[in-house]
Design an enzyme around this catalytic site. Structure first.
Site, PDB file in Angstrom:
ATOM      1  N   ARG A  53       2.989   9.635  -5.888  1.00 57.53           N
ATOM      2  CA  ARG A  53       2.150   8.713  -6.645  1.00 57.53           C
ATOM      3  C   ARG A  53       1.111   9.480  -7.450  1.00 57.53           C
ATOM      4  NH1 ARG A  53      -1.359   3.797  -4.035  1.00 57.53           N
ATOM      5  NH2 ARG A  53      -2.540   5.505  -3.074  1.00 57.53           N
ATOM      6  N   ASP A  67       8.477  17.457 -14.607  1.00 59.68           N
ATOM      7  CA  ASP A  67       8.864  18.852 -14.813  1.00 59.68           C
ATOM      8  C   ASP A  67       8.775  19.652 -13.521  1.00 59.68           C
ATOM      9  OD1 ASP A  67       9.450  18.416 -17.459  1.00 59.68           O
ATOM     10  OD2 ASP A  67       7.639  19.369 -18.245  1.00 59.68           O
ATOM     11  N   GLU A 132      -0.721  -4.601  -7.455  1.00 62.25           N
ATOM     12  CA  GLU A 132      -1.930  -4.571  -6.620  1.00 62.25           C
ATOM     13  C   GLU A 132      -3.100  -5.286  -7.277  1.00 62.25           C
ATOM     14  OE1 GLU A 132      -2.892  -0.481  -5.798  1.00 62.25           O
ATOM     15  OE2 GLU A 132      -2.100   0.202  -7.711  1.00 62.25           O
ATOM     16  N   ASP A 158      -5.855  -3.128  -2.562  1.00 61.36           N
ATOM     17  CA  ASP A 158      -6.395  -3.408  -3.892  1.00 61.36           C
ATOM     18  C   ASP A 158      -6.146  -4.857  -4.292  1.00 61.36           C
ATOM     19  OD1 ASP A 158      -7.698  -1.064  -5.146  1.00 61.36           O
ATOM     20  OD2 ASP A 158      -5.796  -0.099  -4.700  1.00 61.36           O
TER      21      ASP A 158
END
Length: 260
Positions: A53, A67, A132, A158
């Site tokens: 995350r 990457d 959220e 949240d």
């Protein structure tokens, strides 16, 4: 479980525990590009799926994560179709998206050792967006319909805050909103996950259709485990412990106010 310590050693310990998946978190944890890379390398040899995350839904940061070799993204604070589309675009090379081209320099392409990486990269990446907020709950069906959104993950903490119920993620209204999102995902044929440290709540969400779930965190397990040791072996006052006074070379007393 959450992997929040920033430690490759801790990540490897968790990876070998027999769990299905880990979430390496950089939104609320001390993780930067170097520590994420080290953790990806540490867990590579274990049969566990890893989501990462980022701290924000940002195309430049997501490009760097990809990457590094991140293949499963959990993008936070996706409140709308526009946010979801931006998250997906960040994982696609032009003209399908906005991901910058640097495969010759990237671990993801094994430094151009992966044949046709530029044309196949999108098929190796999953995008899970985090629901959220009350705005996201209202828009959840439209968010699920965005091409390239592979799954949703509901964040009750949240979500509770956005509902005016800060710290009350077990509140009935919050749980009702979570179940609404789980049902919408099931109708859309896409997996939905949720965070729930309470076993009863976790099982309830699984019964309601959650396909994947977070039920613990490395830092929380260490905090609660060390507290349990202290409760079992350290007298409440500390007066009876030998060698704890500063005068006898032991551990000196300190303020209860955290210092950073």
């Amino acid at each position: 479980m959450w992997v929040c310590s920033g430690s490759p050693l801790v990540a490897e310990i968790c990876a070998g525990a027999g769990l299905d998946w880990l979430l390496v978190d950089a939104e609320h944890s001390p993780n930067g590009l170097e520590s994420i890379l080290a953790q990806l390398q540490a867990v590579r040899g274990y049969p566990v799926q890893v989501l990462v995350r980022p701290p924000v839904n940002d195309a430049v940061l997501i490009k760097q994560y990809l990457d590094l070799g991140v293949q499963n993204l959990l993008v936070p604070m996706v409140h709308s179709v526009t946010d979801a589309e931006a998250a997906v675009a960040a994982t696609r090379y032009p003209p399908a998206g906005v991901r910058g081209v640097g495969s010759a320099l990237a671990r993801a392409a094994r430094w151009n050792r992966v044949p046709d990486y530029l044309t196949t990269a999108a098929s190796t990446i999953s995008v899970t967006v985090q629901i959220e907020s009350t705005e996201a709950v209202v828009a959840v069906e439209d968010i699920l319909a965005v091409d390239g959104v592979d799954a949703i993950f509901v964040g009750p903490s949240d979500l509770a805050a956005s509902m005016g119920l800060l710290g009350q993620q077990e509140h009935d209204d919050v749980q009702t909103a979570v179940v609404h999102c789980l049902a919408a995902a099931n109708r859309a044929g896409k997996p939905a996950g949720v965070n729930a440290f309470s076993p009863a709540t976790a099982n309830g969400y699984l019964d309601a259709g959650a396909r994947f779930i977070l039920v613990g965190a490395d830092v929380a397990l260490l905090a609660r485990g060390s507290e349990a040791l202290a409760a079992a072996f350290v007298p409440a006052s500390g007066d009876d412990l030998p060698g704890t006074g500063a005068s006898d070379g032991g551990i000196s007393d300190s303020s209860t106010t955290p210092s950073y």
